[in-house]
Design a protein around this motif. Structure first.
Motif, mmCIF file in Angstrom:
data_model
loop_
_atom_site.group_PDB
_atom_site.id
_atom_site.type_symbol
_atom_site.label_atom_id
_atom_site.label_comp_id
_atom_site.label_asym_id
_atom_site.label_seq_id
_atom_site.Cartn_x
_atom_site.Cartn_y
_atom_site.Cartn_z
ATOM 1 N N SER A 1 -16.556 56.595 -41.932
ATOM 2 C CA SER A 1 -16.404 57.946 -41.423
ATOM 3 C C SER A 1 -15.174 58.615 -42.033
ATOM 4 O O SER A 1 -14.508 58.056 -42.903
ATOM 5 N N LEU A 2 -14.892 59.814 -41.571
ATOM 6 C CA LEU A 2 -13.763 60.575 -42.092
ATOM 7 C C LEU A 2 -12.515 60.308 -41.254
ATOM 8 O O LEU A 2 -12.580 60.259 -40.019
ATOM 9 N N TYR B 1 -22.018 67.126 -37.474
ATOM 10 C CA TYR B 1 -22.069 67.395 -38.906
ATOM 11 C C TYR B 1 -23.159 66.544 -39.551
ATOM 12 O O TYR B 1 -23.440 65.428 -39.116
ATOM 13 N N GLN C 1 -24.158 64.988 -43.352
ATOM 14 C CA GLN C 1 -23.633 64.756 -44.691
ATOM 15 C C GLN C 1 -24.719 64.168 -45.589
ATOM 16 O O GLN C 1 -25.164 63.050 -45.373
ATOM 17 N N PRO D 1 -19.446 67.060 -45.398
ATOM 18 C CA PRO D 1 -20.110 67.289 -44.111
ATOM 19 C C PRO D 1 -20.445 68.765 -43.915
ATOM 20 O O PRO D 1 -19.626 69.638 -44.206
ATOM 21 N N PHE E 1 -22.606 62.806 -38.222
ATOM 22 C CA PHE E 1 -21.354 62.478 -37.558
ATOM 23 C C PHE E 1 -21.155 63.391 -36.357
ATOM 24 O O PHE E 1 -21.383 64.600 -36.452
ATOM 25 N N PHE F 1 -13.556 61.848 -35.843
ATOM 26 C CA PHE F 1 -14.958 61.643 -36.191
ATOM 27 C C PHE F 1 -15.471 60.321 -35.656
ATOM 28 O O PHE F 1 -14.746 59.318 -35.609
ATOM 29 N N GLY F 2 -16.739 60.305 -35.288
ATOM 30 C CA GLY F 2 -17.440 59.080 -34.979
ATOM 31 C C GLY F 2 -17.796 58.342 -36.251
ATOM 32 O O GLY F 2 -17.538 58.807 -37.364
ATOM 33 N N LYS F 3 -18.409 57.167 -36.093
ATOM 34 C CA LYS F 3 -18.638 56.278 -37.232
ATOM 35 C C LYS F 3 -19.753 56.752 -38.132
ATOM 36 O O LYS F 3 -19.826 56.356 -39.288
ATOM 37 N N GLY F 4 -20.637 57.548 -37.672
ATOM 38 C CA GLY F 4 -21.728 58.021 -38.497
ATOM 39 C C GLY F 4 -22.995 57.211 -38.329
ATOM 40 O O GLY F 4 -22.951 55.995 -38.133
#
Lengths: 113, 112
Positions: free
Chosen positions: A42-43, B36, B38, B44, B89, B102-105
């Motif tokens: 992640s960011l 978001y 990506q 994103p 995300f 941000f979360g981990k995605g």
């Protein structure tokens, strides 16, 4: 929304060297940020780029490693200094106008050999 | 420390079905949430947002639900299309802070 341009879009660098990444916005913006996105992750916020003053760094990031400039309201640079393979990541610029969510550039994909 | 996380790392759905992507957040002071998308090689892209004084917000084919009681956020995508394939995300922030966590995605894969 604003057009955010990052240069370079990607680069391959030798360890021990430094690279400066540019972020240009097509209109004046209140806030600019720099993020790192490690491979498959992640960011993470590196710092807030402040116009006319020193950037505000997040825990784990220091100015000597990631110096940031913001000379005006439309432009900022992030330098990744003395690079090692662990710095291989996507570096992303984001901008925020008042009462709007953050918008991101397409990032700089950096690989260090 | 406080963190934002996602329950599942990947989600595979059939084209045309509805998708639900979930996110748990731990900072009870968070009052603004964003989803978001990506795509490969891109940054994103904003999809939809919601403030803590709301529990539901709808956009075009997307709906965000916020449950503050259990600190849970979800993104629903109706009639999922191949173009929806991407990493999603969730992100949260607090008041005038503007800094996003941000979360981990999660990777959404749409089967034809």
């Amino acid at each position: 929304s604003a057009v955010i341009s990052q240069k370079p879009s990607r680069d391959i660098c030798q360890r021990g060297t430094s690279l400066t990444i540019q972020c240009q916005v097509d209109s004046q913006v209140t806030m600019m940020f720099w993020y790192r996105q490690q491979p498959g992750q992640s960011l993470t916020l590196i710092a807030t780029a402040n116009q006319g003053s020193e950037a505000t760094y997040e825990s784990g990031f220091v100015i000597d490693k990631f110096p940031i400039s913001r000379p005006n309201l439309t432009f900022s640079t992030l330098t990744v200094s003395n690079m090692s393979p662990e710095d291989s990541s996507i570096y992303l610029c984001s901008v925020k106008f008042s009462n709007q969510p953050q918008h991101f550039g397409d990032g700089t994909r950096l690989s260090i050999l | 420390g406080e963190s934002v996380g996602l329950h599942l790392p990947t989600l595979s759905v059939q084209e045309g079905d509805n998708s639900i992507i979930n996110c748990a957040y731990s900072n009870s002071a968070s009052d603004y949430f964003i989803w978001y998308k990506q795509e490969s090689g891109k940054g994103p892209q904003f999809i939809i947002d919601i403030r803590s004084n709301m529990d539901k917000r709808q956009g075009q084919r997307v709906t965000v639900l916020l449950n503050k009681t259990v600190k849970h956020l979800s993104l629903q995508i109706a009639a999922t299309q191949p173009g929806d394939s991407a990493v999603y995300f969730c992100a949260e922030t607090t008041g005038a802070n503007s800094k996003l966590t941000f979360g981990k995605g999660i990777t959404l894969s749409v089967r034809p």
